[in-house]
Scaffold this motif. Structure first.
Motif, PDB file in Angstrom:
ATOM      1  N   TYR A  39       0.836  -1.208   0.000  1.00  0.00           N
ATOM      2  CA  TYR A  39       0.000   0.000   0.000  1.00  0.00           C
ATOM      3  C   TYR A  39       0.867   1.253   0.000  1.00  0.00           C
ATOM      4  O   TYR A  39       0.554   2.249  -0.691  1.00  0.00           O
ATOM      5  CB  TYR A  39      -0.919  -0.001   1.221  1.00  0.00           C
ATOM      6  N   GLY A  40       1.948   1.240   0.791  1.00  0.00           N
ATOM      7  CA  GLY A  40       2.815   2.411   0.874  1.00  0.00           C
ATOM      8  C   GLY A  40       3.422   2.771  -0.463  1.00  0.00           C
ATOM      9  O   GLY A  40       3.391   3.940  -0.900  1.00  0.00           O
ATOM     10  N   ILE A  41       3.963   1.775  -1.175  1.00  0.00           N
ATOM     11  CA  ILE A  41       4.601   2.044  -2.466  1.00  0.00           C
ATOM     12  C   ILE A  41       3.560   2.402  -3.514  1.00  0.00           C
ATOM     13  O   ILE A  41       3.736   3.333  -4.315  1.00  0.00           O
ATOM     14  CB  ILE A  41       5.424   0.825  -2.903  1.00  0.00           C
ATOM     15  N   LEU A  42       2.444   1.670  -3.529  1.00  0.00           N
ATOM     16  CA  LEU A  42       1.389   1.939  -4.511  1.00  0.00           C
ATOM     17  C   LEU A  42       0.831   3.353  -4.355  1.00  0.00           C
ATOM     18  O   LEU A  42       0.704   4.100  -5.346  1.00  0.00           O
ATOM     19  CB  LEU A  42       0.279   0.897  -4.351  1.00  0.00           C
ATOM     20  N   CYS A  43       0.518   3.709  -3.126  1.00  0.00           N
ATOM     21  CA  CYS A  43      -0.086   5.027  -2.899  1.00  0.00           C
ATOM     22  C   CYS A  43       0.898   6.153  -3.174  1.00  0.00           C
ATOM     23  O   CYS A  43       0.538   7.185  -3.783  1.00  0.00           O
ATOM     24  CB  CYS A  43      -0.613   5.115  -1.476  1.00  0.00           C
ATOM     25  N   CYS A  44       2.138   6.001  -2.750  1.00  0.00           N
ATOM     26  CA  CYS A  44       3.121   7.048  -2.965  1.00  0.00           C
ATOM     27  C   CYS A  44       3.474   7.190  -4.446  1.00  0.00           C
ATOM     28  O   CYS A  44       3.837   8.278  -4.898  1.00  0.00           O
ATOM     29  CB  CYS A  44       4.387   6.757  -2.160  1.00  0.00           C
ATOM     30  N   THR A  45       3.386   6.120  -5.190  1.00  0.00           N
ATOM     31  CA  THR A  45       3.754   6.161  -6.606  1.00  0.00           C
ATOM     32  C   THR A  45       2.635   6.711  -7.480  1.00  0.00           C
ATOM     33  O   THR A  45       2.874   7.503  -8.412  1.00  0.00           O
ATOM     34  CB  THR A  45       4.146   4.747  -7.087  1.00  0.00           C
ATOM     35  N   PHE A  46       1.378   6.351  -7.191  1.00  0.00           N
ATOM     36  CA  PHE A  46       0.297   6.646  -8.128  1.00  0.00           C
ATOM     37  C   PHE A  46      -0.746   7.660  -7.621  1.00  0.00           C
ATOM     38  O   PHE A  46      -1.340   8.383  -8.435  1.00  0.00           O
ATOM     39  CB  PHE A  46      -0.425   5.357  -8.522  1.00  0.00           C
ATOM     40  N   LEU A  47      -0.992   7.718  -6.333  1.00  0.00           N
ATOM     41  CA  LEU A  47      -2.061   8.599  -5.867  1.00  0.00           C
ATOM     42  C   LEU A  47      -1.785  10.083  -6.122  1.00  0.00           C
ATOM     43  O   LEU A  47      -2.713  10.825  -6.476  1.00  0.00           O
ATOM     44  CB  LEU A  47      -2.344   8.339  -4.383  1.00  0.00           C
ATOM     45  N   PRO A  48      -0.543  10.569  -5.944  1.00  0.00           N
ATOM     46  CA  PRO A  48      -0.316  11.986  -6.286  1.00  0.00           C
ATOM     47  C   PRO A  48      -0.637  12.296  -7.754  1.00  0.00           C
ATOM     48  O   PRO A  48      -1.187  13.357  -8.076  1.00  0.00           O
ATOM     49  CB  PRO A  48       1.171  12.178  -5.980  1.00  0.00           C
ATOM     50  N   LYS A  49      -0.314  11.371  -8.669  1.00  0.00           N
ATOM     51  CA  LYS A  49      -0.596  11.581 -10.093  1.00  0.00           C
ATOM     52  C   LYS A  49      -2.100  11.553 -10.342  1.00  0.00           C
ATOM     53  O   LYS A  49      -2.628  12.335 -11.138  1.00  0.00           O
ATOM     54  CB  LYS A  49       0.108  10.508 -10.913  1.00  0.00           C
ATOM     55  N   CYS A  50      -2.792  10.604  -9.649  1.00  0.00           N
ATOM     56  CA  CYS A  50      -4.243  10.552  -9.800  1.00  0.00           C
ATOM     57  C   CYS A  50      -4.897  11.838  -9.291  1.00  0.00           C
ATOM     58  O   CYS A  50      -5.893  12.327  -9.871  1.00  0.00           O
ATOM     59  CB  CYS A  50      -4.804   9.345  -9.062  1.00  0.00           C
ATOM     60  N   TYR A  51      -4.332  12.362  -8.229  1.00  0.00           N
ATOM     61  CA  TYR A  51      -4.865  13.617  -7.689  1.00  0.00           C
ATOM     62  C   TYR A  51      -4.731  14.743  -8.704  1.00  0.00           C
ATOM     63  O   TYR A  51      -5.655  15.539  -8.908  1.00  0.00           O
ATOM     64  CB  TYR A  51      -4.142  13.965  -6.399  1.00  0.00           C
ATOM     65  N   ILE A  52      -3.568  14.840  -9.369  1.00  0.00           N
ATOM     66  CA  ILE A  52      -3.356  15.877 -10.380  1.00  0.00           C
ATOM     67  C   ILE A  52      -4.301  15.672 -11.561  1.00  0.00           C
ATOM     68  O   ILE A  52      -4.916  16.617 -12.071  1.00  0.00           O
ATOM     69  CB  ILE A  52      -1.891  15.877 -10.854  1.00  0.00           C
ATOM     70  N   ILE A  53      -4.436  14.398 -11.987  1.00  0.00           N
ATOM     71  CA  ILE A  53      -5.289  14.105 -13.135  1.00  0.00           C
ATOM     72  C   ILE A  53      -6.737  14.464 -12.833  1.00  0.00           C
ATOM     73  O   ILE A  53      -7.449  15.034 -13.692  1.00  0.00           O
ATOM     74  CB  ILE A  53      -5.166  12.622 -13.531  1.00  0.00           C
ATOM     75  N   LEU A  54      -7.206  14.160 -11.623  1.00  0.00           N
ATOM     76  CA  LEU A  54      -8.615  14.343 -11.297  1.00  0.00           C
ATOM     77  C   LEU A  54      -8.940  15.731 -10.787  1.00  0.00           C
ATOM     78  O   LEU A  54     -10.008  16.280 -11.114  1.00  0.00           O
ATOM     79  CB  LEU A  54      -9.033  13.297 -10.261  1.00  0.00           C
ATOM     80  N   TYR A  55      -8.062  16.324  -9.998  1.00  0.00           N
ATOM     81  CA  TYR A  55      -8.413  17.575  -9.317  1.00  0.00           C
ATOM     82  C   TYR A  55      -7.530  18.768  -9.712  1.00  0.00           C
ATOM     83  O   TYR A  55      -7.813  19.894  -9.325  1.00  0.00           O
ATOM     84  CB  TYR A  55      -8.341  17.377  -7.812  1.00  0.00           C
TER      85      TYR A  55
END
Length: 857
Positions: free
Chosen positions: A751-767
């Motif tokens: 979870y740590g690696i997945l979230c740190c790798t992809f969630l910031p990008k998803c945040y930029i893409i969505l918001y």
């Protein structure tokens, strides 16, 4: 010289030569009145005289062969009763006694038993015949004796009529344990069953398997032979011959039988071990003749004679060979020794045995202590009376102490105390100064201690009496399934268990981290949420494939590979749950390890790519640019993990194991096969993660939209914290939840690696869609350049490729600007004002620069 001597009145008493008593009082050997009277049967004399070959009149004959050891047993009974009367055990109640001499004959013992059955306080010693003796009160409440099992069997059958307890201090025949035939028989010595079993085991473990047996031809001898025969067969011991000797010394054939037995021993030259179940006077006669014939053997002694003083003092007894025996346990007898020192103070009027001993001492006054025993036993009651007169004589208490047989003295005193405790139990709510307060049969139910229930065992208390004990619960993993057990049985700790106070062992339940366990369900839900998150990220990236954020992440292919690895890691947790199977055990660690290595390898390439674009000096960057081959490096890093796992599975493969070390359960678990290989696999992943962490840490200050390295650093930190915590927790955790520890760490790190790798990008893409454009990326690059202390750091390789056909007005300054070297990089100062003044290069030129920057990233 002062002579220490006492005047002993030795009376001349006239008796009819045909019998030893003229009235009931002479029939009693020793007596003392009391509220409750205890009977005693002891073979104070070794044989009864038979002047006629066939008795013509029913008279009780005289006895001969004074047995000093048995005489001491009568004194032990008297001493124990006096101790109880002087204590608070039976407060206000006095014990009395009537002791009779059996002369080692059943006939005379039965005469005494008839008197025991006589009705209390009757004018005549009469025994009433009744259909129900429940309310019948005999003259005594219990009997101690006798010295021999055959006599105990006969007397016990007679006493069974009124259920009068017979507590034996020496009768050990196994048949007496039968409560159907002998319901009121009790004893303070173990049954022959235990003795014969111990003998058979001793013979077997000593390597002897060809032995001889000699026993008395009576109930005791035959019972012992039968019991030993069974035990010998169970221990692969063969019996070469059996010889039976007459039970009584008065038998005229005894000498011939002894000679016959010795002849058999001589003939059987291969037999060197002889087991002997005889009375003491038989053994004495047998050994004397064996010494004369120079027979040298190993003799296995029964508890009846193993510690007999008269046998150990036989002349040249050492020439006989080796005697190995079993004896009764004894305690401290110091109080009895003190009693013997004051024996001269005891009245002799009501103790015919003591009176006879005093007369014998005067008769044998000229004999030394070592021969005194023989002298005492050579006189009959008839001859003694005619020779006795007034005399003065020392009591020779040293001689008495030397002839004590501690085991029999102890068991006699235990018998008295057992009866006393039974009386105390009956007298709690009764006035026992009244002899009719309770019947003898009621004491059969009374003991010093209550019966220990199944699940308990006897523990001898502070009392010196083995009849008095505490009932303690069996500890964990032990049980008893019968009453009054001396010890608890141990359960098979591998497959069974038992709680405290258990009557049986319970089968351990097999446990593992099952699918319906609450913790397993929680972990499954977390893994499922992770899979859902992966699909959500994949959908977002697929729908925004052409955006700069997705392209800056390496493109859809790299993202899909990383997301697929994360999916496999979440899926691998399912192999840790459920009943362990061989396939699961071999697959789970390898599946997780290879998936994690592939994931870290891909992220490592992304970190290295960022450094190649921004941070290295020209020379090193040239080298790394040549080295930078994403696909070969990912394949190589993952391939090393594949080799490690393959080696592990082939040579030290994990396997299913049953863990028995937890009390109530058997833990079914996977044994990793080789902890070293397991550590190497995890260590290799940690090494890749550490390299990735270093690369990402160096690129943590890049522009915001390019700053994937900062989040990779956080992801690697979460990984390290999780797995460093895992090591001590995993090694100290036992039971079915041990696999859950590893699942938890896998989920945290994944979870740590997945979230740190992809969630910031998803945040930029969505918001933050306004920042997810090319122009926004170029603006961020220029802002980053202007914030870097007025210096734009450009790698030499990029500079050479761009300065050939310059599209930016810094061509001349490239050659004239002041050159400094920081960390191996060439820094070219560009005026901030000129950059602003000249505005941004033409649109197409800016687009070219932006595209080159983006492609390098």
């Amino acid at each position: 010289m002062a002579l220490v001597a006492l005047l002993i009145p030795c009376f001349v008493i006239s008796f009819d030569v045909t019998h030893s008593c003229q009235n009931d009082d002479n029939f009693v050997g020793a007596s003392s009145p009391g509220d409750i009277v205890i009977g005693g049967l002891f073979a104070v004399h070794g044989k009864m005289l038979h002047p006629e070959e066939h008795p013509m009149r029913p008279v009780i004959q005289n006895c001969a062969g004074f047995e000093i050891q048995v005489f001491l047993q009568t004194l032990a009974m008297i001493h124990a009763i006096e101790m109880i009367n002087n204590s608070t055990l039976l407060s206000g109640i006095k014990l009395g006694y009537e002791i009779y001499d059996t002369c080692a004959e059943v006939t005379k013992a039965m005469g005494a038993a008839l008197r025991f059955l006589a009705k209390f306080n009757a004018s005549k010693d009469t025994v009433e015949y009744k259909c129900n003796y429940s309310d019948y009160i005999p003259r005594i409440k219990a009997v101690i004796g006798s010295s021999y099992s055959e006599i105990a069997m006969a007397v016990s059958r007679l006493l069974n009529l009124q259920l009068i307890p017979l507590v034996s201090h020496a009768s050990s025949a196994e048949i007496l344990s039968d409560k159907i035939r002998f319901p009121s028989f009790l004893r303070t010595v173990p049954s022959d069953f235990y003795q014969t079993r111990a003998m058979a085991r001793l013979i077997h473990r000593s390597g002897w398997n060809w032995i001889g047996l000699i026993a008395t031809d009576d109930d005791y001898g035959r019972s012992a032979l039968e019991s030993f025969g069974i035990q010998a067969m169970a221990n692969n011991v063969c019996i070469a011959f059996k010889e039976m000797l007459p039970a009584y010394l008065s038998d005229g054939t005894i000498n011939a039988k002894v000679n016959q037995a010795l002849e058999k021993i001589v003939q059987e030259t291969r037999v060197n071990v002889i087991v002997v179940f005889l009375r003491q006077f038989h053994v004495t006669k047998l050994f004397r003749k064996a010494i004369e014939r120079n027979i040298h053997k190993i003799w296995i002694a029964s508890d009846n004679w193993s510690a007999a003083v008269k046998i150990t003092t036989i002349p040249n007894i050492k020439h006989l060979g080796t005697v190995v025996g079993f004896a009764y346990k004894s305690e401290n007898l110091s109080t009895f020794h003190d009693f013997l020192k004051t024996l001269h103070l005891q009245p002799t009027e009501n103790n015919m045995f003591l009176k006879e001993y005093s007369v014998l001492l005067s008769t044998c006054a000229h004999v030394e202590d070592q021969d005194l025993n023989k002298c005492l036993s050579n006189y009959s009651q008839e001859n003694l009376i005619y020779e006795a007169g007034m005399c003065s004589q020392s009591w020779r208490d040293d001689f008495l102490r030397a002839n004590i047989e501690p085991g029999f003295i102890q068991s006699t005193m235990l018998a008295v105390h057992a009866i006393a405790y039974a009386v105390r139990e009956q007298c709690k709510d009764r006035d026992c100064k009244n002899p009719v307060a309770f019947a003898p049969w009621e004491t059969v139910k009374s003991t010093c201690s209550r019966n220990c229930r199944p699940g308990q065992m006897k523990k001898v208390s502070a009392s010196p009496h083995t009849c008095c004990y505490e009932c303690v619960n069996c500890p964990e993993d032990h049980y008893t399934n019968q009453t009054d057990m001396d010890y608890c049985f141990l359960c098979n700790n591998k497959t069974h268990w038992s709680p405290v106070n258990s009557t049986t062992c319970y089968k351990k339940t097999v446990e593992y981290l099952s699918w319906n366990d609450w913790f397993a369900i929680l972990l499954i839900i977390l893994s499922g949420l992770g899979v859902v998150l992966i699909f959500a990220i994949s959908t977002i990236f697929t729908r925004n494939l052409a955006t700069p954020v997705v392209k800056a992440s390496g493109g859809l292919t790299v993202c899909y590979v990383i997301l697929l690895c994360h999916f496999f890691i979440f899926a691998s947790t399912g192999f840790f749950i459920g009943e362990p199977r061989e396939f699961k055990c071999k697959t789970r660690q390898a599946f997780f390890g290879i998936s994690f290595a592939l994931c870290i390898s891909c992220i490592l390439m992304k970190s290295l790519k960022i450094l190649l674009a921004f941070s290295f000096d020209p020379k090193l960057q040239n080298f790394l640019k040549c080295l930078y081959k994403p696909v070969p490096i990912v394949v190589t890093c993952t391939g090393i993990q594949v080799v490690i796992c393959t080696f592990w599975v082939i040579f030290r493969s994990p396997f299913v194991e049953q863990n028995f070390f937890i009390r109530r359960v058997i833990i079914l678990e996977c044994n990793e096969g080789s902890i070293v290989t397991f550590g190497v696999m995890l260590g290799y992943i940690a090494a890749l993660a550490f390299i990735c962490f270093i690369f990402a840490f160096k690129g943590r200050k890049l522009p915001e939209n390019y700053n994937e390295a900062k989040f990779i650093t956080f992801g690697m930190l979460i990984y390290f914290i999780a797995w460093i915590t895992f090591i001590p927790v995993y090694t100290t955790t036992f039971g079915k939840y041990r696999p859950a520890v590893e699942i938890t760490v896998i989920l945290i790190s994944n979870y740590g690696i997945l979230c740190c790798t992809f969630l910031p990008k998803c945040y930029i893409i969505l918001y933050k869609q306004e920042t997810n454009t090319k122009s926004a990326f170029l603006k961020i690059i220029y802002n980053y350049s202007s914030k870097s202390a007025g210096c734009l750091t450009v790698s030499q390789i990029s500079l050479e490729s761009n300065c050939t056909t310059p599209q930016y007005p810094i061509t001349n300054s490239c050659c004239k600007a002041e050159k400094t070297s920081v960390n191996g990089n060439c820094h070219f100062e560009v005026s901030k004002h000129s950059l602003i003044r000249e505005n941004v290069p033409p649109k197409n030129t800016a687009g070219t620069i932006s595209r080159k920057r983006l492609s390098s990233i």
